[in-house]
Motif scaffolding. Structure first.
Motif, short mmCIF file in Angstrom:
data_model
loop_
_atom_site.label_atom_id
_atom_site.label_comp_id
_atom_site.label_asym_id
_atom_site.label_seq_id
_atom_site.Cartn_x
_atom_site.Cartn_y
_atom_site.Cartn_z
N MET A 264 13.18 10.22 14.28
CA MET A 264 12.98 11.47 13.56
C MET A 264 12.00 11.29 12.40
N GLY A 265 11.52 10.05 12.20
CA GLY A 265 10.59 9.80 11.11
C GLY A 265 11.22 9.84 9.74
N LEU A 266 12.51 9.55 9.66
CA LEU A 266 13.25 9.66 8.41
C LEU A 266 13.39 8.27 7.76
N PRO A 267 12.80 8.04 6.60
CA PRO A 267 12.96 6.75 5.92
C PRO A 267 14.44 6.41 5.73
N THR A 268 14.81 5.19 6.09
CA THR A 268 16.22 4.82 6.18
C THR A 268 16.47 3.43 5.60
N LEU A 269 17.61 3.30 4.93
CA LEU A 269 18.11 1.99 4.52
C LEU A 269 19.26 1.61 5.44
N LEU A 270 19.18 0.44 6.05
CA LEU A 270 20.27 -0.06 6.91
C LEU A 270 21.24 -0.86 6.05
N VAL A 271 22.53 -0.60 6.20
CA VAL A 271 23.56 -1.38 5.51
C VAL A 271 24.61 -1.81 6.52
N TYR A 272 25.13 -3.01 6.33
CA TYR A 272 26.21 -3.44 7.22
C TYR A 272 27.06 -4.51 6.56
N ARG A 273 28.38 -4.40 6.80
CA ARG A 273 29.31 -5.36 6.21
C ARG A 273 30.49 -5.53 7.16
N VAL A 274 30.89 -6.77 7.41
CA VAL A 274 32.04 -7.07 8.26
C VAL A 274 32.93 -8.07 7.53
N ASN A 275 34.05 -8.47 8.14
CA ASN A 275 34.92 -9.44 7.46
C ASN A 275 34.25 -10.82 7.41
N ARG A 276 34.77 -11.68 6.56
CA ARG A 276 34.12 -12.98 6.28
C ARG A 276 33.98 -13.85 7.53
N LEU A 277 35.02 -13.88 8.36
CA LEU A 277 34.99 -14.72 9.56
C LEU A 277 33.89 -14.25 10.51
N THR A 278 33.83 -12.94 10.74
CA THR A 278 32.81 -12.39 11.64
C THR A 278 31.42 -12.69 11.10
N TYR A 279 31.22 -12.53 9.79
CA TYR A 279 29.90 -12.77 9.19
C TYR A 279 29.52 -14.24 9.31
N TRP A 280 30.48 -15.12 9.06
CA TRP A 280 30.20 -16.56 9.15
C TRP A 280 29.79 -16.95 10.57
N LEU A 281 30.51 -16.43 11.55
CA LEU A 281 30.17 -16.72 12.94
C LEU A 281 28.81 -16.13 13.32
N SER A 282 28.51 -14.94 12.79
CA SER A 282 27.23 -14.32 13.13
C SER A 282 26.07 -15.13 12.58
N LYS A 283 26.25 -15.77 11.42
CA LYS A 283 25.18 -16.59 10.85
C LYS A 283 24.87 -17.78 11.76
N ILE A 284 25.87 -18.23 12.50
CA ILE A 284 25.69 -19.36 13.41
C ILE A 284 25.13 -18.90 14.75
N LEU A 285 25.62 -17.77 15.25
CA LEU A 285 25.33 -17.36 16.62
C LEU A 285 24.12 -16.44 16.76
N VAL A 286 23.88 -15.59 15.77
CA VAL A 286 22.79 -14.62 15.89
C VAL A 286 21.46 -15.29 15.56
N HIS A 287 20.48 -15.13 16.44
CA HIS A 287 19.20 -15.81 16.27
C HIS A 287 18.04 -14.84 16.12
N ILE A 288 18.26 -13.77 15.34
CA ILE A 288 17.17 -12.86 14.99
C ILE A 288 17.20 -12.64 13.48
N GLU A 289 16.04 -12.31 12.90
CA GLU A 289 15.94 -12.17 11.46
C GLU A 289 16.33 -10.78 10.97
N SER A 290 16.31 -9.79 11.86
CA SER A 290 16.67 -8.43 11.50
C SER A 290 17.71 -7.91 12.49
N ILE A 291 18.58 -7.01 12.04
CA ILE A 291 19.59 -6.45 12.93
C ILE A 291 19.31 -4.99 13.26
N GLY A 292 18.39 -4.36 12.54
CA GLY A 292 18.06 -2.96 12.81
C GLY A 292 17.20 -2.82 14.05
#
Length: 362
Positions: A264-292
């Motif tokens: 839609m051409g709408l300037p957007t800020l992406l925000v995301y927050r999960v629990n500590r365990l999920t975030y810690w695992l994602s830092k190990i498993l996710v291999h991209i620099e952006s999630i948007g």
């Protein structure tokens, strides 16, 4: 002809509904049933299990509900055996559907997977499961289709369905009139997600940031769309406790919403927050620099992102304020968002997908 669906979230319900309508248009006598929500029901799908209370995020939440998910899978398998659909169409929701496709194949039901697991981001092993247990995979992105093809998947690229549905349906004047908004004020859209955990985690912080932005910028109005999977009473309680008098909502949780606003051409800020365990695992498993999704599609940061501990009212306000003025920052954002739409190609994806499903089923 009979087609069964398995969609587990609000976005899957939306895409399933659009696909169902296209299938009905091409084959009016087709029978459609399966797991989905309100939108799929309205599109003519016989809902055998409603997804209203299904959405969970985070490793801890998923572990606690494992027995329930096994029972749900068995129920859907029993339904398949009873109804004998010509094909099962799984839509996204890989944590559940990856197991369902194995059971479907064992029961002799052909499988189509629509909106594939993001093996380009994490969990590449899922690609092998898709290649083995899926008869036809339908991809939304050309780079994704290539990755799946390389591991032996029968994959077809049909384009992204949002290109068909995300476009202005009202004029600016009519839109402001419909939602009771002032055309003289800047409007900020708050999109806290379609899962209960997302909304309870992100919306209070968004609302606190909204108050800061209003203090710093001046007279603003905020709009909050409600996903069908979110209870209006719960949303009203969170808004009321913030002390704000917003009648609807407004900044976006990571997910399909960021791609919708980009289109839609709408300037957007992406925000995301999960629990500590999920975030810690994602830092190990996710291999991209952006999630948007806009950032992944373009291979660079098109929209700003705030993750985890960086999701604070101060940081949100600092990121959003430059988007409100018609200055170079906003102009650059709008230019980049136009490039996202051009990169994604032509509309007509939903009808191409429906034709592919029917051809396969026949």
């Amino acid at each position: 002809m009979k087609i069964m669906f398995s969609a587990g979230e609000a976005s899957g319900d939306l895409h399933g509904a659009n696909l169902a309508r296209a299938l009905k248009q091409l084959a009016p006598d087709i029978e459609l049933l399966g797991m989905g929500g309100e939108k799929m029901r309205d599109a003519g799908v016989d809902i055998v299990y409603d997804i209203d209370n299904l959405g969970v995020i985070g490793i801890g939440e998923i572990i606690r509900k494992i027995p329930f998910f096994f029972r749900l899978r068995d129920f859907l398998v029993d339904t398949m055996k009873k109804e004998k659909p010509d094909v099962l169409v799984c839509i996204d929701y890989p944590g559940f559907n990856m197991r369902l496709i194995k059971a479907a194949k064992a029961a002799g039901i052909p499988v189509i997977y629509y909106i594939l697991p993001t093996i380009w981001a994490w969990h590449k092993s899922r690609g092998k499961t898709i290649a083995k247990y899926t008869d036809l995979a339908i991809s939304l992105f050309p780079f994704e289709a290539k990755l799946y093809e390389e591991i032996g998947t029968n994959v077809l690229y049909t384009g992204h369905p949002l290109l068909d549905s995300v476009h202005p349906s009202l004029s600016r004047h009519d839109a402001f009139l419909k939602f009771g908004l002032s055309e003289e004020k800047r409007t900020i859209l708050l999109m806290p997600g379609s899962r209960v955990q997302e909304v309870t985690s992100l919306l209070p912080c968004m609302l606190e940031a909204a108050k800061q932005i209003e203090r710093d910028y001046g007279d603003l109005q905020f709009l909050i769309p409600r996903a069908t999977t979110i209870d209006k009473g719960m949303l009203d309680d969170i808004i009321a406790s913030s002390g704000m008098t917003v009648s609807t909502a407004a900044i976006a949780a990571s997910g399909t919403a960021t791609l919708e606003t980009a289109l839609m051409g709408l300037p957007t800020l992406l925000v995301y927050r999960v629990n500590r365990l999920t975030y810690w695992l994602s830092k190990i498993l996710v291999h991209i620099e952006s999630i948007g999704l806009p950032n992944i599609i373009m291979g660079r940061r098109v929209i700003p992102e705030l993750w985890q501990d960086d999701v604070t009212p101060d940081n949100i306000a600092d990121a959003v304020l430059p988007m409100l003025d018609d200055g170079p920052r906003r102009a650059k954002l709008c230019e980049d968002l136009s490039a996202v739409r051009r990169t994604m190609g032509e509309s007509g994806a939903v009808m191409r997908t429906a034709q592919a499903v029917l051809t396969f089923a026949r």
